[in-house]
Scaffold this motif. Structure first.
Motif, PDB file in Angstrom:
ATOM      1  N   THR A   6       6.170   7.866  -8.372  1.00 54.71           N
ATOM      2  CA  THR A   6       5.640   9.236  -8.465  1.00 54.71           C
ATOM      3  C   THR A   6       5.112   9.680  -7.102  1.00 54.71           C
ATOM      4  OG1 THR A   6       3.366   8.539  -9.009  1.00 54.71           O
ATOM      5  CG2 THR A   6       4.913   8.815 -10.845  1.00 54.71           C
ATOM      6  N   GLY A   7       4.878   8.711  -6.204  1.00 51.66           N
ATOM      7  CA  GLY A   7       4.321   9.033  -4.901  1.00 51.66           C
ATOM      8  C   GLY A   7       2.882   9.488  -4.959  1.00 51.66           C
ATOM      9  N   ALA A   8       2.191   9.189  -6.065  1.00 49.70           N
ATOM     10  CA  ALA A   8       0.847   9.728  -6.274  1.00 49.70           C
ATOM     11  C   ALA A   8      -0.182   8.625  -6.485  1.00 49.70           C
ATOM     12  CB  ALA A   8       0.838  10.676  -7.474  1.00 49.70           C
ATOM     13  N   LEU A   9      -1.402   8.946  -6.086  1.00 48.96           N
ATOM     14  CA  LEU A   9      -2.579   8.129  -6.372  1.00 48.96           C
ATOM     15  C   LEU A   9      -3.361   8.836  -7.465  1.00 48.96           C
ATOM     16  CD1 LEU A   9      -4.590   5.816  -5.549  1.00 48.96           C
ATOM     17  CD2 LEU A   9      -5.652   7.507  -4.045  1.00 48.96           C
ATOM     18  N   PHE A  10      -3.647   8.121  -8.559  1.00 45.44           N
ATOM     19  CA  PHE A  10      -4.379   8.680  -9.685  1.00 45.44           C
ATOM     20  C   PHE A  10      -5.775   8.058  -9.751  1.00 45.44           C
ATOM     21  CE2 PHE A  10       0.114   8.900 -10.688  1.00 45.44           C
ATOM     22  CZ  PHE A  10       0.276  10.190 -11.187  1.00 45.44           C
ATOM     23  N   VAL A  11      -6.791   8.875  -9.974  1.00 46.04           N
ATOM     24  CA  VAL A  11      -8.166   8.402 -10.086  1.00 46.04           C
ATOM     25  C   VAL A  11      -8.686   8.763 -11.472  1.00 46.04           C
ATOM     26  CG1 VAL A  11     -10.482   8.469  -9.100  1.00 46.04           C
ATOM     27  CG2 VAL A  11      -8.490   8.813  -7.623  1.00 46.04           C
ATOM     28  N   ALA A  27       8.728  12.056   1.500  1.00 44.47           N
ATOM     29  CA  ALA A  27       9.813  11.781   0.553  1.00 44.47           C
ATOM     30  C   ALA A  27      10.076  10.281   0.472  1.00 44.47           C
ATOM     31  CB  ALA A  27      11.078  12.510   0.996  1.00 44.47           C
ATOM     32  N   GLY A  28      10.302   9.798  -0.747  1.00 41.82           N
ATOM     33  CA  GLY A  28      10.606   8.393  -0.966  1.00 41.82           C
ATOM     34  C   GLY A  28       9.402   7.492  -1.066  1.00 41.82           C
ATOM     35  N   ALA A  29       8.199   8.054  -1.069  1.00 44.93           N
ATOM     36  CA  ALA A  29       6.993   7.241  -1.166  1.00 44.93           C
ATOM     37  C   ALA A  29       6.955   6.503  -2.500  1.00 44.93           C
ATOM     38  CB  ALA A  29       5.748   8.103  -1.003  1.00 44.93           C
ATOM     39  N   ALA A  30       6.552   5.236  -2.453  1.00 46.73           N
ATOM     40  CA  ALA A  30       6.384   4.409  -3.654  1.00 46.73           C
ATOM     41  C   ALA A  30       5.057   3.667  -3.499  1.00 46.73           C
ATOM     42  CB  ALA A  30       7.550   3.446  -3.824  1.00 46.73           C
ATOM     43  N   LEU A  31       4.000   4.235  -4.028  1.00 46.07           N
ATOM     44  CA  LEU A  31       2.659   3.681  -3.843  1.00 46.07           C
ATOM     45  C   LEU A  31       2.481   2.477  -4.744  1.00 46.07           C
ATOM     46  CD1 LEU A  31       0.484   6.911  -3.514  1.00 46.07           C
ATOM     47  CD2 LEU A  31       1.973   5.769  -1.855  1.00 46.07           C
TER      48      LEU A  31
END
Length: 211
Positions: A6-11, A27-31
């Motif tokens: 999702t390329g996102a950080l969830f808190v 683009a293409g981020a995989a955290l």
């Protein structure tokens, strides 16, 4: 929580309600994994080889910014994964190249840790005193892969690591990915990433043969 592709950080709050969502603007981020300090959160990106940072202040969290790019590492990362922070130094594992990096967070400088006796290119990492634990993938003796926790002893400056012990293995279908300490128990989480039919419950068990 690192949200992978999702390329996102969830808190989240302890009750499960969402506090914030921060998206890596690349683009293409995989955290993959994260570590929290007094003033920031650092997140590894397996997709782009970036180490991201977001400032924190109480319940507020800033936007994700690139703290280190692939060009800032001694070698461009292949698959950044596990991360832990010891004061102002982060230890970051690259499963793609098999390396472990020491990152000076204030100087924004990465150098390779000299690892002997094994590898610490780990998934989940746990640091206690001078002891570094990492979940690693190892040959199972039958042409496949198993998972163990390896224990390394580090020097005071976190520039060398000597692997001294290894846990009993877990099978591919369990695929443990991260570890945590609960008093005298060392625990790992079974992700079931390689199970062809993953299903609840996703269990947490004691790491066998290692404390």
């Amino acid at each position: 929580m690192a949200g992978w592709d999702t390329g996102a950080l969830f808190v989240y709050r302890p009750d499960g309600s969402l506090v914030a969502k921060r998206v890596a603007p690349l683009a293409g981020a995989a955290l993959n994994d994260l570590a929290v300090t007094d003033d920031a959160v650092y997140v590894t990106d397996s997709g782009t080889g970036t180490l991201w940072r977001a400032t924190t202040a109480g319940a507020r969290i800033g936007e994700l910014t690139p703290w280190l790019t692939p060009a800032d590492f001694p070698e461009a990362p292949g698959f950044l994964n596990g991360i832990v922070v010891d004061e102002r130094v982060a230890l970051v594992a690259d499963q793609g190249t098999g390396r472990l990096y020491r990152v000076d967070l204030s100087r924004r400088r990465a150098s390779e840790v000299e690892v002997t006796g094994g590898r610490m290119a780990a998934d989940g990492l746990l640091f206690e005193g001078d002891r570094l634990y990492g979940v690693v993938n190892v040959p199972d003796g039958a042409g496949g892969v198993a998972f163990t926790v390896d224990l390394a002893v580090m020097d005071d400056d976190r520039r060398t690591a000597r692997v001294v012990r290894r846990s009993a293995p877990a099978s591919l279908d369990r695929s443990p990915t991260t570890i945590a300490r609960d008093r005298s128990r060392l625990l790992w989480v079974h992700s079931q990433l390689h199970d062809p039919s993953p299903a609840p419950p996703f269990t947490v068990t004691v790491v066998p043969g290692l404390r």
